[in-house]
Design an enzyme around this catalytic site. Structure first.
Site, PDB file in Angstrom:
ATOM      1  N   CYS A   1       0.836  -1.204   0.000  1.00  0.00           N
ATOM      2  CA  CYS A   1       0.000   0.000   0.000  1.00  0.00           C
ATOM      3  C   CYS A   1       0.865   1.246   0.000  1.00  0.00           C
ATOM      4  O   CYS A   1       1.465   1.594   1.018  1.00  0.00           O
ATOM      5  CB  CYS A   1      -0.925  -0.007   1.219  1.00  0.00           C
TER       6      CYS A   1
ATOM      7  N   CYS B   1      -0.643   3.953   2.510  1.00  0.00           N
ATOM      8  CA  CYS B   1      -0.520   3.560   3.919  1.00  0.00           C
ATOM      9  C   CYS B   1       0.935   3.556   4.373  1.00  0.00           C
ATOM     10  O   CYS B   1       1.252   4.030   5.466  1.00  0.00           O
ATOM     11  CB  CYS B   1      -1.083   2.157   4.135  1.00  0.00           C
ATOM     12  N   ASP B   2       1.812   2.992   3.564  1.00  0.00           N
ATOM     13  CA  ASP B   2       3.185   2.745   3.999  1.00  0.00           C
ATOM     14  C   ASP B   2       4.230   3.643   3.351  1.00  0.00           C
ATOM     15  O   ASP B   2       5.397   3.599   3.739  1.00  0.00           O
ATOM     16  CB  ASP B   2       3.544   1.279   3.735  1.00  0.00           C
TER      17      ASP B   2
END
Length: 194
Positions: free
Chosen positions: A138, A141-142
């Site tokens: 992701c 997200c990351d």
């Protein structure tokens, strides 16, 4: 395979974040709710090493902790959860819907399918062991974890281009690895890279 005699207002197939959230809302409103999960709750979310972008947790929270809190909340409001019961058949015709699992059949007035997705794996050594510790699926997200680092994006579709362009603003260097000589894209990313 046993037939369940009770009728639920709602059966939710899947106990990842979406299924658990649906279970919280439904049971809070007094619906007789059953949540079915083929494995353990949380799906991919349970394996995330830390969520720093989930509201309400300014210091971050692990995926495991988040899912445990969601499970407690679902149970608190009275939803029933059955784990290791994979839905293998749905009959959604008529007023009463029927969800058949590997163990039983359940009747309900409504069904929510929240089975989530699975990322396509590379099947290379270290991929599973380093998930959440260098291997990610992701970009949003990351992505911040890779600030100032050299990263590689593996893919063969437009998603790989979008991931690479997104990470180019965060990482020191981005290498796009693909099995094709060219990636065909339907969008001109040079005009709008995000």
């Amino acid at each position: 395979m046993g037939e369940e005699k009770q009728v639920y207002d709602l059966v939710i197939v899947g106990a990842g974040p979406a299924g658990l959230t649906a279970g919280i809302y439904a049971s809070r409103f007094g619906l007789k709710t059953l949540v079915l999960e083929a494995e353990t709750p949380g799906g991919r979310a349970a394996g995330v090493s830390i969520y720093e972008n989930f509201p309400g947790f300014p210091e971050g929270i692990t995926g495991k902790e988040l899912i445990e809190k969601m499970e407690r909340q679902v149970s608190r409001f009275g939803a029933e959860m059955k784990l290791f019961e994979e839905a293998i058949d749905l009959d959604l015709r008529g007023e009463l819907k029927k969800v058949t699992t590997s163990r039983a059949s359940y009747l309900s007035f409504a069904v929510i399918i929240a089975t989530g997705t699975q990322r396509r794996k590379l099947r290379v050594p270290g991929e599973t062991e380093f998930l959440g510790r260098g291997v990610s699926y992701c970009r949003v997200c990351d992505g911040p974890f890779f600030k100032g680092l050299r990263v590689a994006v593996v893919g063969f579709a437009e998603d790989a281009i979008m991931d690479s362009l997104f990470l180019a603003d965060v990482a020191k260097e981005v290498l796009l690895i693909t099995h094709e000589e060219r990636i065909e894209a339907t969008e001109d990313f040079s005009k709008n890279p995000t």
